[in-house]
Design an enzyme around this catalytic site. Sequence first.
Site, PDB file in Angstrom:
ATOM      1  N   ASP A 111       0.860  -1.165   0.000  1.00  0.00           N
ATOM      2  CA  ASP A 111       0.000   0.000   0.000  1.00  0.00           C
ATOM      3  C   ASP A 111       0.912   1.235   0.000  1.00  0.00           C
ATOM      4  O   ASP A 111       2.075   1.147   0.383  1.00  0.00           O
ATOM      5  CB  ASP A 111      -0.883  -0.047   1.255  1.00  0.00           C
ATOM      6  CG  ASP A 111      -1.621   1.238   1.464  1.00  0.00           C
ATOM      7  OD1 ASP A 111      -2.288   1.697   0.518  1.00  0.00           O
ATOM      8  OD2 ASP A 111      -1.537   1.797   2.577  1.00  0.00           O
ATOM      9  N   ASP A 113      -0.115   5.190   0.805  1.00  0.00           N
ATOM     10  CA  ASP A 113      -0.344   6.161   1.882  1.00  0.00           C
ATOM     11  C   ASP A 113      -0.535   5.461   3.232  1.00  0.00           C
ATOM     12  O   ASP A 113      -1.381   4.583   3.367  1.00  0.00           O
ATOM     13  CB  ASP A 113      -1.558   7.026   1.555  1.00  0.00           C
ATOM     14  CG  ASP A 113      -1.389   7.755   0.218  1.00  0.00           C
ATOM     15  OD1 ASP A 113      -0.294   8.289  -0.027  1.00  0.00           O
ATOM     16  OD2 ASP A 113      -2.343   7.770  -0.570  1.00  0.00           O
TER      17      ASP A 113
HETATM   18 MG   LIG Z   1      -2.988   3.174   3.283  1.00  0.00          MG
END
Ligand SMILES: [Mg+2]
Length: 189
Positions: A9, A11
């Site tokens: 992932d 952010d």
């Molecule tokens: Mg995230």
Amino acid sequence: MMTAAFFLDRDGTINEDTGYVSHPDELMIYPWTAEAIRLINESGAKAIIITNQSGIARGFYSEETLVEIHDRLKEELGREGAFLDGIYYCPHHPRIGDRRYRIVCECRKPAMGLLNQAVADHKIEIDRSWVIGDKASDIRMAAQAGVRAALVLTGYGSETIARRDLWPCAPEIVSENLLLAVRLILTRG
Ligand SMILES: [Mg+2]
Ligand SMILES: [Zn+2]
């Protein structure tokens, strides 16, 4: 030849989740990220980002700007000897924003569209691969795809774990941050 992958992932996992990163200057990469990705690189596994970027649907930034943000990310990682094998993003939102992007798509996590695309593009062996992220949508995508998952406590990770009763499934690993998760996975073999 088939290879393992780390589906990362973005952010809250690689960089601070500041809301919507809308400009390269807003990208704040965690200080341990380059080392974590370098370890992945050295292991022979692929380092692939899978990220929801509904900020595009919401009109906060364009796909062109997202490319610039990712160029900055690759540049900063490269300066520390780390590289990404791919970045896959979903620009959509099911209900909000510009018509072009307002769709129920196959690629917004927890849907598996981006992961499936990456698997096909890079000939990835699902059984040896991991998803690492800070939200339940990351863990749910992993579970649907049959990939093992690690939750990091950066970003929304602490909130995610506080609401673990809402998860359909638990991650195999919970780690303080990306570097510790990668180290643990690589030393386990
Ligand atoms: Mg995230
Ligand atoms: Zn999408």
